[in-house]
Scaffold this motif. Structure first.
Motif, PDB file in Angstrom:
ATOM      1  N   ASP A  40       0.814  -1.231   0.000  1.00  0.00           N
ATOM      2  CA  ASP A  40       0.000   0.000   0.000  1.00  0.00           C
ATOM      3  C   ASP A  40       0.842   1.272   0.000  1.00  0.00           C
ATOM      4  O   ASP A  40       0.310   2.355  -0.248  1.00  0.00           O
ATOM      5  CB  ASP A  40      -0.919   0.016   1.236  1.00  0.00           C
ATOM      6  CG  ASP A  40      -1.938  -1.099   1.172  1.00  0.00           C
ATOM      7  OD1 ASP A  40      -2.900  -0.979   0.396  1.00  0.00           O
ATOM      8  OD2 ASP A  40      -1.757  -2.122   1.868  1.00  0.00           O
TER       9      ASP A  40
ATOM     10  N   VAL B 194       5.084   2.734  -0.825  1.00  0.00           N
ATOM     11  CA  VAL B 194       6.449   2.420  -1.268  1.00  0.00           C
ATOM     12  C   VAL B 194       7.376   2.419  -0.048  1.00  0.00           C
ATOM     13  O   VAL B 194       7.002   2.893   1.028  1.00  0.00           O
ATOM     14  CB  VAL B 194       6.968   3.460  -2.287  1.00  0.00           C
ATOM     15  CG1 VAL B 194       6.148   3.421  -3.561  1.00  0.00           C
ATOM     16  CG2 VAL B 194       6.977   4.864  -1.692  1.00  0.00           C
TER      17      VAL B 194
ATOM     18  N   VAL C  50      10.360   3.931   1.837  1.00  0.00           N
ATOM     19  CA  VAL C  50      11.283   5.053   2.040  1.00  0.00           C
ATOM     20  C   VAL C  50      11.686   4.949   3.513  1.00  0.00           C
ATOM     21  O   VAL C  50      10.798   4.885   4.377  1.00  0.00           O
ATOM     22  CB  VAL C  50      10.589   6.419   1.788  1.00  0.00           C
ATOM     23  CG1 VAL C  50      11.540   7.567   2.074  1.00  0.00           C
ATOM     24  CG2 VAL C  50      10.086   6.516   0.358  1.00  0.00           C
TER      25      VAL C  50
ATOM     26  N   THR D 196      12.783   5.932   7.223  1.00  0.00           N
ATOM     27  CA  THR D 196      12.781   7.110   8.098  1.00  0.00           C
ATOM     28  C   THR D 196      14.228   7.427   8.469  1.00  0.00           C
ATOM     29  O   THR D 196      14.959   6.536   8.904  1.00  0.00           O
ATOM     30  CB  THR D 196      11.960   6.817   9.379  1.00  0.00           C
ATOM     31  OG1 THR D 196      10.594   6.650   8.998  1.00  0.00           O
ATOM     32  CG2 THR D 196      12.047   7.949  10.390  1.00  0.00           C
TER      33      THR D 196
ATOM     34  N   ASP E   8       5.827  -1.503  14.817  1.00  0.00           N
ATOM     35  CA  ASP E   8       5.993  -0.619  13.655  1.00  0.00           C
ATOM     36  C   ASP E   8       5.159  -1.202  12.518  1.00  0.00           C
ATOM     37  O   ASP E   8       5.356  -2.354  12.106  1.00  0.00           O
ATOM     38  CB  ASP E   8       7.480  -0.540  13.258  1.00  0.00           C
ATOM     39  CG  ASP E   8       7.726   0.529  12.194  1.00  0.00           C
ATOM     40  OD1 ASP E   8       6.972   1.527  12.167  1.00  0.00           O
ATOM     41  OD2 ASP E   8       8.672   0.376  11.400  1.00  0.00           O
TER      42      ASP E   8
ATOM     43  N   GLY F 254       4.389  -1.566   8.885  1.00  0.00           N
ATOM     44  CA  GLY F 254       5.129  -1.356   7.639  1.00  0.00           C
ATOM     45  C   GLY F 254       6.571  -1.067   8.023  1.00  0.00           C
ATOM     46  O   GLY F 254       7.026   0.075   7.978  1.00  0.00           O
TER      47      GLY F 254
ATOM     48  N   GLY G 197       9.656  -1.909   6.963  1.00  0.00           N
ATOM     49  CA  GLY G 197      10.778  -1.676   6.057  1.00  0.00           C
ATOM     50  C   GLY G 197      11.997  -2.511   6.404  1.00  0.00           C
ATOM     51  O   GLY G 197      11.910  -3.727   6.540  1.00  0.00           O
TER      52      GLY G 197
ATOM     53  N   GLU H 179       5.544  -6.282   8.261  1.00  0.00           N
ATOM     54  CA  GLU H 179       5.991  -5.873   6.929  1.00  0.00           C
ATOM     55  C   GLU H 179       5.478  -6.877   5.905  1.00  0.00           C
ATOM     56  O   GLU H 179       5.572  -8.081   6.106  1.00  0.00           O
ATOM     57  CB  GLU H 179       7.531  -5.787   6.924  1.00  0.00           C
ATOM     58  CG  GLU H 179       8.183  -5.614   5.577  1.00  0.00           C
ATOM     59  CD  GLU H 179       7.743  -4.360   4.808  1.00  0.00           C
ATOM     60  OE1 GLU H 179       7.797  -3.255   5.356  1.00  0.00           O
ATOM     61  OE2 GLU H 179       7.323  -4.513   3.641  1.00  0.00           O
ATOM     62  N   TYR H 180       4.950  -6.350   4.785  1.00  0.00           N
ATOM     63  CA  TYR H 180       4.339  -7.222   3.777  1.00  0.00           C
ATOM     64  C   TYR H 180       5.369  -7.873   2.866  1.00  0.00           C
ATOM     65  O   TYR H 180       5.157  -8.970   2.363  1.00  0.00           O
ATOM     66  CB  TYR H 180       3.346  -6.402   2.936  1.00  0.00           C
ATOM     67  CG  TYR H 180       2.377  -7.274   2.196  1.00  0.00           C
ATOM     68  CD1 TYR H 180       1.314  -7.860   2.874  1.00  0.00           C
ATOM     69  CD2 TYR H 180       2.538  -7.539   0.844  1.00  0.00           C
ATOM     70  CE1 TYR H 180       0.426  -8.688   2.213  1.00  0.00           C
ATOM     71  CE2 TYR H 180       1.660  -8.367   0.176  1.00  0.00           C
ATOM     72  CZ  TYR H 180       0.607  -8.938   0.873  1.00  0.00           C
ATOM     73  OH  TYR H 180      -0.268  -9.760   0.225  1.00  0.00           O
TER      74      TYR H 180
ATOM     75  N   ALA I  98       3.291  -9.756   7.202  1.00  0.00           N
ATOM     76  CA  ALA I  98       1.827  -9.663   7.318  1.00  0.00           C
ATOM     77  C   ALA I  98       1.348  -8.336   6.753  1.00  0.00           C
ATOM     78  O   ALA I  98       2.120  -7.391   6.576  1.00  0.00           O
ATOM     79  CB  ALA I  98       1.411  -9.777   8.779  1.00  0.00           C
ATOM     80  N   ASP I  99       0.044  -8.294   6.494  1.00  0.00           N
ATOM     81  CA  ASP I  99      -0.604  -7.063   6.033  1.00  0.00           C
ATOM     82  C   ASP I  99      -1.010  -6.261   7.271  1.00  0.00           C
ATOM     83  O   ASP I  99      -1.713  -6.798   8.142  1.00  0.00           O
ATOM     84  CB  ASP I  99      -1.833  -7.451   5.201  1.00  0.00           C
ATOM     85  CG  ASP I  99      -2.491  -6.233   4.557  1.00  0.00           C
ATOM     86  OD1 ASP I  99      -2.331  -5.113   5.073  1.00  0.00           O
ATOM     87  OD2 ASP I  99      -3.170  -6.430   3.537  1.00  0.00           O
ATOM     88  N   LEU I 100      -0.576  -5.031   7.341  1.00  0.00           N
ATOM     89  CA  LEU I 100      -0.863  -4.229   8.537  1.00  0.00           C
ATOM     90  C   LEU I 100      -2.365  -4.046   8.754  1.00  0.00           C
ATOM     91  O   LEU I 100      -2.819  -3.875   9.893  1.00  0.00           O
ATOM     92  CB  LEU I 100      -0.127  -2.881   8.469  1.00  0.00           C
ATOM     93  CG  LEU I 100      -0.460  -1.883   7.363  1.00  0.00           C
ATOM     94  CD1 LEU I 100      -1.535  -0.913   7.802  1.00  0.00           C
ATOM     95  CD2 LEU I 100       0.776  -1.130   6.957  1.00  0.00           C
TER      96      LEU I 100
ATOM     97  N   PHE J  77       5.213   5.079   9.335  1.00  0.00           N
ATOM     98  CA  PHE J  77       5.563   6.039   8.278  1.00  0.00           C
ATOM     99  C   PHE J  77       4.822   5.509   7.058  1.00  0.00           C
ATOM    100  O   PHE J  77       5.345   4.725   6.280  1.00  0.00           O
ATOM    101  CB  PHE J  77       7.084   6.060   8.090  1.00  0.00           C
ATOM    102  CG  PHE J  77       7.568   7.023   7.029  1.00  0.00           C
ATOM    103  CD1 PHE J  77       6.808   8.123   6.645  1.00  0.00           C
ATOM    104  CD2 PHE J  77       8.807   6.837   6.427  1.00  0.00           C
ATOM    105  CE1 PHE J  77       7.262   9.013   5.681  1.00  0.00           C
ATOM    106  CE2 PHE J  77       9.271   7.720   5.453  1.00  0.00           C
ATOM    107  CZ  PHE J  77       8.490   8.799   5.083  1.00  0.00           C
TER     108      PHE J  77
HETATM  109  C1  LIG Z   1       7.509   4.326   3.925  1.00  0.00           C
HETATM  110  S1  LIG Z   1       8.074   2.707   4.331  1.00  0.00           S
HETATM  111  C2  LIG Z   1       8.454   2.883   6.068  1.00  0.00           C
HETATM  112  C3  LIG Z   1       9.426   1.857   6.595  1.00  0.00           C
HETATM  113  C4  LIG Z   1       9.803   1.978   8.059  1.00  0.00           C
HETATM  114  N1  LIG Z   1       8.630   1.987   8.914  1.00  0.00           N
HETATM  115  C5  LIG Z   1      10.595   3.235   8.307  1.00  0.00           C
HETATM  116  O1  LIG Z   1      10.017   4.175   8.892  1.00  0.00           O
HETATM  117  O2  LIG Z   1      11.762   3.283   7.925  1.00  0.00           O
HETATM  118  C6  LIG Z   1       6.531   1.772   4.345  1.00  0.00           C
HETATM  119  C7  LIG Z   1       6.715   0.271   4.443  1.00  0.00           C
HETATM  120  O3  LIG Z   1       5.428  -0.330   4.553  1.00  0.00           O
HETATM  121  C8  LIG Z   1       5.418  -1.544   3.823  1.00  0.00           C
HETATM  122  N2  LIG Z   1       4.005  -1.820   3.504  1.00  0.00           N
HETATM  123  C9  LIG Z   1       3.243  -1.267   2.525  1.00  0.00           C
HETATM  124  N3  LIG Z   1       1.980  -1.727   2.584  1.00  0.00           N
HETATM  125  C10 LIG Z   1       1.939  -2.615   3.619  1.00  0.00           C
HETATM  126  C11 LIG Z   1       0.913  -3.426   4.178  1.00  0.00           C
HETATM  127  N4  LIG Z   1      -0.356  -3.418   3.729  1.00  0.00           N
HETATM  128  N5  LIG Z   1       1.220  -4.216   5.241  1.00  0.00           N
HETATM  129  C12 LIG Z   1       2.487  -4.251   5.733  1.00  0.00           C
HETATM  130  N6  LIG Z   1       3.498  -3.506   5.226  1.00  0.00           N
HETATM  131  C13 LIG Z   1       3.230  -2.685   4.195  1.00  0.00           C
HETATM  132  C14 LIG Z   1       6.300  -1.265   2.623  1.00  0.00           C
HETATM  133  O4  LIG Z   1       6.775  -2.466   2.067  1.00  0.00           O
HETATM  134  C15 LIG Z   1       7.397  -0.392   3.263  1.00  0.00           C
HETATM  135  O5  LIG Z   1       8.470  -1.166   3.702  1.00  0.00           O
END
Ligand SMILES: C[S@@+](CC[C@H](N)C(=O)[O-])C[C@H]1O[C@@H](n2cnc3c(N)ncnc32)[C@H](O)[C@@H]1O
Length: 268
Positions: A48, A50, A52, A54, A76, A78, A80, A99-100, A126-128, A142
């Motif tokens: 959902d 990309v 990036v 933090t 946390d 998502g 990353g 994290e997905y 997993a899906d958040l 994030f």
């Molecule tokens: C903007 S990054 C933030 C990563 C980390 N939290 C950080 O702050 O450095 C968002 C992360 O959410 C993951 N993500 C996107 N959709 C997701 C979902 N439905 N469930 C779990 N993770 C997801 C992406 O793969 C990505 O690694």
């Protein structure tokens, strides 16, 4: 066949078998040592959002704002490359990254090992949106404003006092309880340099009979307005806030503090 010939053949067979085992062991070893190391790319697709990362100074500030201690369970959403989870674990907290992307999960686990916190920093693929985060005392994220908004009802149902910290993205009309803008002077040279904190408020809106008079509390997230009708007949305007379970407001120039105890409100 003579005995000498039999011994020669058996010896040869054993030699061949030993050579075969050695070759197999080497073949099994080779791909592991030469397996390409997974390297994520900033802005790579996620389910959902990309990826990036933090900036580390912002991770530190987010955990500072949430006052993370070893008593916390941090999640946390998502996660990353696992940096927030690992930083929380380095502060002694138990932490879980959701994290997905399975490659990012594997990378996070390796990063946790390297940092010596694999016992406290865990990761699940997993899906958040399908994840139960009700056991967390601190949630970090994030994501994106519309995802924060989608998660908001579930967040507002969490135990009062749960701290939510987000990098840069807001919760629409639920204003943050604290904000820290880092910027270049704060050591953040990237584009996402703001840490925001929300504290899940108890639901306290209602009408109460108190020692101080009849109190009407109207609640909008953590903000309180309303009125206090004192026993000598004065009608006073109320403004205040809820921080977790704790209520504070002013009325008629006086400050009041209190907490809900079942259905009754005890004020001091
Ligand atoms: C903007 S990054 C933030 C990563 C980390 N939290 C950080 O702050 O450095 C968002 C992360 O959410 C993951 N993500 C996107 N959709 C997701 C979902 N439905 N469930 C779990 N993770 C997801 C992406 O793969 C990505 O690694």
């Amino acid at each position: 066949m003579s005995i000498a010939c039999l011994i020669r053949r058996t010896g040869l067979a054993l030699l061949l078998a030993a050579a075969g085992t050695l070759a197999l062991a080497q073949a099994q070893k080779k791909p592991q040592s030469e397996a390409p190391v997974y390297e994520p790319t900033v802005f790579q697709e996620g389910k959902d959002v990309v990826w990036v990362p933090t900036p580390q100074v912002v991770v530190d500030k987010m955990l500072d704002l949430a006052k993370v201690t070893p008593a916390d369970f941090v999640m946390d959403l998502g996660s990353g490359d696992g940096r927030t989870v690992i930083t929380a674990a380095r502060r002694g907290a138990r932490a879980l990254g959701v994290e997905y992307n399975p490659d990012m999960v594997a990378l996070s686990k390796r990063n946790a090992e390297k940092n010596g916190v694999a016992d406290k920093a865990k990761f699940v693929k997993a899906d958040l949106f399908e994840t139960d985060f009700s056991k967390a005392s601190v949630i970090t994220m994030f994501l994106l404003p519309d995802i924060n908004l989608k998660l908001r009802p579930k967040i507002l149902d969490l135990k009062p006092g749960t701290r939510i910290v987000s990098n840069t993205f807001t919760m629409d009309d639920w204003e943050a309880d604290a904000t820290a803008d880092l910027g270049a002077e704060g050591g953040c040279n990237a584009s996402w340099c703001t840490a925001l904190l929300w504290i899940v408020p108890a639901r306290v809106g209602g009408i109460y009979r108190t020692w101080q008079g009849d109190l009407v509390l109207i609640q909008q997230f953590q903000k309180l307005t309303g009125s206090l009708r004192t026993d000598d007949g004065k009608m006073l305007a109320v403004t205040g806030k809820v921080t977790g379970e704790n209520i504070s407001f002013t009325a008629g120039g006086r400050e009041y503090r209190g907490k809900l105890n079942g259905k009754s409100l005890e004020l001091r």
